[in-house]
Design an enzyme around this catalytic site. Structure first.
Site, PDB file in Angstrom:
ATOM      1  N   HIS A  36       0.815  -1.226   0.000  1.00  0.00           N
ATOM      2  CA  HIS A  36       0.000   0.000   0.000  1.00  0.00           C
ATOM      3  C   HIS A  36       0.841   1.265   0.000  1.00  0.00           C
ATOM      4  O   HIS A  36       0.342   2.335  -0.324  1.00  0.00           O
ATOM      5  CB  HIS A  36      -0.924   0.007   1.224  1.00  0.00           C
ATOM      6  CG  HIS A  36      -2.030  -0.987   1.104  1.00  0.00           C
ATOM      7  ND1 HIS A  36      -3.317  -0.634   0.760  1.00  0.00           N
ATOM      8  CD2 HIS A  36      -2.044  -2.332   1.231  1.00  0.00           C
ATOM      9  CE1 HIS A  36      -4.066  -1.716   0.711  1.00  0.00           C
ATOM     10  NE2 HIS A  36      -3.319  -2.768   0.979  1.00  0.00           N
ATOM     11  N   ASP A  46       3.234   9.461  -0.746  1.00  0.00           N
ATOM     12  CA  ASP A  46       2.057   8.707  -0.306  1.00  0.00           C
ATOM     13  C   ASP A  46       1.815   7.566  -1.293  1.00  0.00           C
ATOM     14  O   ASP A  46       1.963   7.768  -2.505  1.00  0.00           O
ATOM     15  CB  ASP A  46       0.835   9.640  -0.299  1.00  0.00           C
ATOM     16  CG  ASP A  46      -0.152   9.292   0.818  1.00  0.00           C
ATOM     17  OD1 ASP A  46      -0.194   8.123   1.229  1.00  0.00           O
ATOM     18  OD2 ASP A  46      -0.872  10.203   1.254  1.00  0.00           O
TER      19      ASP A  46
HETATM   20  P1  ADQ Z   1      -3.376   5.700   4.941  1.00  0.00           P
HETATM   21  O1  ADQ Z   1      -2.179   6.594   4.904  1.00  0.00           O
HETATM   22  O2  ADQ Z   1      -4.078   5.545   6.232  1.00  0.00           O
HETATM   23  O3  ADQ Z   1      -3.021   4.235   4.362  1.00  0.00           O
HETATM   24  P2  ADQ Z   1      -5.130   7.278   3.108  1.00  0.00           P
HETATM   25  O4  ADQ Z   1      -5.127   6.881   1.678  1.00  0.00           O
HETATM   26  O5  ADQ Z   1      -4.579   8.617   3.473  1.00  0.00           O
HETATM   27  O6  ADQ Z   1      -4.514   6.093   3.919  1.00  0.00           O
HETATM   28  O7  ADQ Z   1      -6.617   7.163   3.638  1.00  0.00           O
HETATM   29  C1  ADQ Z   1      -7.006   7.423   4.959  1.00  0.00           C
HETATM   30  C2  ADQ Z   1      -8.406   6.863   5.173  1.00  0.00           C
HETATM   31  O8  ADQ Z   1      -8.834   7.185   6.499  1.00  0.00           O
HETATM   32  C3  ADQ Z   1      -9.442   7.421   4.219  1.00  0.00           C
HETATM   33  O9  ADQ Z   1     -10.155   6.369   3.643  1.00  0.00           O
HETATM   34  C4  ADQ Z   1     -10.358   8.279   5.069  1.00  0.00           C
HETATM   35  O10 ADQ Z   1     -11.723   8.196   4.765  1.00  0.00           O
HETATM   36  C5  ADQ Z   1     -10.130   7.775   6.454  1.00  0.00           C
HETATM   37  N1  ADQ Z   1     -10.144   8.978   7.298  1.00  0.00           N
HETATM   38  C6  ADQ Z   1      -9.470  10.082   7.037  1.00  0.00           C
HETATM   39  N2  ADQ Z   1      -9.752  11.020   7.952  1.00  0.00           N
HETATM   40  C7  ADQ Z   1     -10.613  10.496   8.805  1.00  0.00           C
HETATM   41  C8  ADQ Z   1     -11.232  10.983   9.960  1.00  0.00           C
HETATM   42  N3  ADQ Z   1     -11.009  12.203  10.428  1.00  0.00           N
HETATM   43  N4  ADQ Z   1     -12.057  10.177  10.601  1.00  0.00           N
HETATM   44  C9  ADQ Z   1     -12.277   8.947  10.141  1.00  0.00           C
HETATM   45  N5  ADQ Z   1     -11.707   8.432   9.042  1.00  0.00           N
HETATM   46  C10 ADQ Z   1     -10.866   9.200   8.385  1.00  0.00           C
HETATM   47  C11 ADQ Z   1      -2.229   3.585   3.376  1.00  0.00           C
HETATM   48  C12 ADQ Z   1      -1.230   4.353   2.527  1.00  0.00           C
HETATM   49  C13 ADQ Z   1      -1.951   5.241   1.518  1.00  0.00           C
HETATM   50  C14 ADQ Z   1      -2.924   4.402   0.689  1.00  0.00           C
HETATM   51  C15 ADQ Z   1      -3.826   3.593   1.596  1.00  0.00           C
HETATM   52  C16 ADQ Z   1      -4.668   2.633   0.777  1.00  0.00           C
HETATM   53  O11 ADQ Z   1      -0.354   5.132   3.344  1.00  0.00           O
HETATM   54  O12 ADQ Z   1      -1.022   5.860   0.672  1.00  0.00           O
HETATM   55  O13 ADQ Z   1      -3.715   5.268  -0.108  1.00  0.00           O
HETATM   56  O14 ADQ Z   1      -3.074   2.814   2.508  1.00  0.00           O
HETATM   57  O15 ADQ Z   1      -3.868   1.806  -0.006  1.00  0.00           O
END
Ligand code: ADQ
Length: 498
Positions: free
Chosen positions: A174, A386
């Site tokens: 990811h 990211d």
């Molecule tokens: P993250 O870095 O966690 O994971 P990201 O793509 O930034 O993933 O997504 C965060 C998720 O958390 C989103 O789906 C969002 O809806 C949820 N979220 C954000 N803010 C929130 C809040 N305040 N309350 C509740 N939920 C919230 C990793 C990698 C990323 C990659 C993902 C998926 O680091 O680059 O996109 O996996 O593969």
């Protein structure tokens, strides 16, 4: 040979176990990219998720109560939940140590933040082996396709092989895969690379990540060859053949778009607007992490207010930071840095009736998050690096009137797909980001619509189901709907010691 059941393995199970206000243990759906991505898939098709519960629960809860909670969680999520238990020391050294102090920064091109503590490696091996044992006990060669996720579990296929257990396995990373000159700093570079080559299929978010991986294989694994073009290539080594593909992850577009139009979200959006009238709202939503580029983003917003004074009183930044890796000193320092910057910028620019930055440090519920997506005119998504960034896609899906503007970092995996409609920025270029903020806030309605329609069309076409289908089709020549609607199964009783 067809797989009849999908088993997903990730570091964390897709649920959170904690105490409610009355001190009673409760189970709740988890948040984060992977849960958002795979939850709907497993729910609709049935299946199994294997992972760590997120804390040292066997010391806090008796076995029967934990089992009961898991069964309740399985009923609520719609798929079976199988736990892997970790000791305090394993959590410290495998999770906080090897995964988050070595692989996370190294793979995000931030090698200077790595702590290459040699003791971490043994725990990383030990925990991957533990996961492999739980996989072996809960899956069958003929039935299951085992889909392992992310950087914490790179060794699982190798551990299975060493145990003499044959499973069809796929791995999806990811986070980004670093370029060769970053990867070769890893003291365990050969072991990690060779472990990745034990899967039948390895998937990356972007073409760039896959290319970086291939460069490392060519350089570090003797007699290796890459054959084929397109989104899946074959990597041939003296020992085996591995498929290596690009599968950009996405979201359940339809669900986001529909939910954004519901009464509950509209009401919540109205409350936000009523409290912040006559101004454009710029939204930042991130987990607390140094890869997300939050301090530089705040500086860019301040720079925009400085250089484009007409934005004052007219634009506010709503920065939501979701608590993450709490208790880790580096993250505490980052939190303080953000809070100091917010204080400094608000102190410098606030006027009666206008606060430049609204800072929210907590996890929002789904309705609140959707309401912010819908209400805010601009999303400012500027990670330093990211894997994908699902927030960018979610914002677009919820911009149902096509009037939002997306400002996106060139270094987010999402950039490869969204660069046609977004305003692309280099997150290190403070003035460049400030200029993009100004451009977004002054963009004509026609251009906003044209750009957002393009973005939404692309995300709608390449949604989460297409991502899963593409991966599974490459892995087992099966589409998602060929996995039967598995009759629901209750998790097995927990073994006392795994
Ligand atoms: P993250 O870095 O966690 O994971 P990201 O793509 O930034 O993933 O997504 C965060 C998720 O958390 C989103 O789906 C969002 O809806 C949820 N979220 C954000 N803010 C929130 C809040 N305040 N309350 C509740 N939920 C919230 C990793 C990698 C990323 C990659 C993902 C998926 O680091 O680059 O996109 O996996 O593969």
């Amino acid at each position: 040979m067809k797989a009849t059941r999908l088993t997903v393995v990730s570091n964390r199970l897709a649920i959170i176990v904690d105490k409610n206000e009355d001190g009673q243990w409760q189970i709740r759906p988890g948040s984060g990219g992977l849960v958002t991505a795979l939850g709907p898939v497993l729910r609709d098709r049935g299946g199994q998720w294997i992972g760590w519960l997120g804390s040292n629960f066997q010391e806090m809860l008796d076995e029967a109560s934990l089992q009961e909670l898991l069964e309740q969680g399985s009923r609520e999520t719609g798929y079976s939940l199988t736990p892997v238990h970790l000791t305090g020391e394993e959590i410290e050294k495998y999770y906080f140590g090897f995964s988050n102090e070595i692989l996370w920064p190294l793979f995000h091109d931030l090698a200077s933040r790595c702590n290459f503590d040699p003791s971490y490696w043994r725990y990383y091996q030990q925990v991957n082996d533990k996961f492999a044992r739980v996989v072996a006990e809960n899956t069958l060669e003929e039935e299951d396709y085992v889909w392992i996720h992310d950087y914490q579990l790179i060794l699982v296929a190798a551990c299975l092989e060493e145990m003499g257990v044959r499973r069809r396995t796929g791995f999806f990373l990811h986070i980004p895969f670093p370029p060769l000159d970053g990867f070769i700093r890893l003291p365990w570079r050969f072991q990690i690379l060779e472990a990745l080559l034990r899967y039948d299929l390895v998937g990356f978010q972007t073409v760039r990540d896959r290319r970086n991986f291939m460069d490392c294989v060519r350089m570090l694994i003797p007699d290796s060859r890459v054959v084929g073009h397109g989104h899946v290539a074959r990597c041939l080594t003296s020992k085996r053949e591995v498929l290596v593909g690009t599968f950009p992850i996405s979201i359940d577009y339809k669900q986001f778009a529909e939910f954004a139009g519901t009464r509950e979200v509209q009401d919540e959006a109205w409350i936000i607007h009523a409290n912040l009238p006559e101004r454009q709202l710029i939204l930042g939503v991130d987990r607390l992490d140094y890869t997300k580029g939050i301090p530089l983003r705040l500086m860019a917003f301040a720079n925009a207010l400085e250089r484009y004074p007409h934005l004052r009183r007219k634009a506010s930044l709503v920065q939501v930071v979701v608590p993450s890796r709490e208790g880790v000193p580096e993250y505490e320092t980052l939190k303080s840095e953000i809070e100091q910057l917010v204080g400094k910028i608000n102190g410098r620019f606030t006027e009666v009736g206008w606060t430049p930055i609204h800072y929210i440090y907590r996890s929002l519920n789904r309705i609140e998050l959707m309401a912010y997506y819908r209400t805010c005119e601009v999303a400012l998504i500027t990670p330093l690096k990211d894997g994908m960034n699902l927030v960018a896609k979610e914002f677009c899906a919820c911009s149902i009137e096509n009037n939002g503007v997306l400002i996106l970092s060139e270094f987010a995996g999402a950039a490869a797909q969204l660069h046609h409609g977004a305003l692309m920025v280099n997150p290190y270029d403070i003035e460049g980001v400030a200029d993009a903020i100004h451009q977004a806030c002054t963009m004509e309605e026609g251009e906003r619509h044209m750009r957002m329609e393009k973005l939404r069309r692309s995300i709608q076409r390449y949604d989460i189901f297409r991502w899963v289908n593409a991966f599974l089709h490459t892995a087992v020549h099966q589409h998602l709907d060929e996995f039967p609607q598995a009759e629901f199964f209750v998790p097995k009783p927990m073994p006392a010691e795994i």
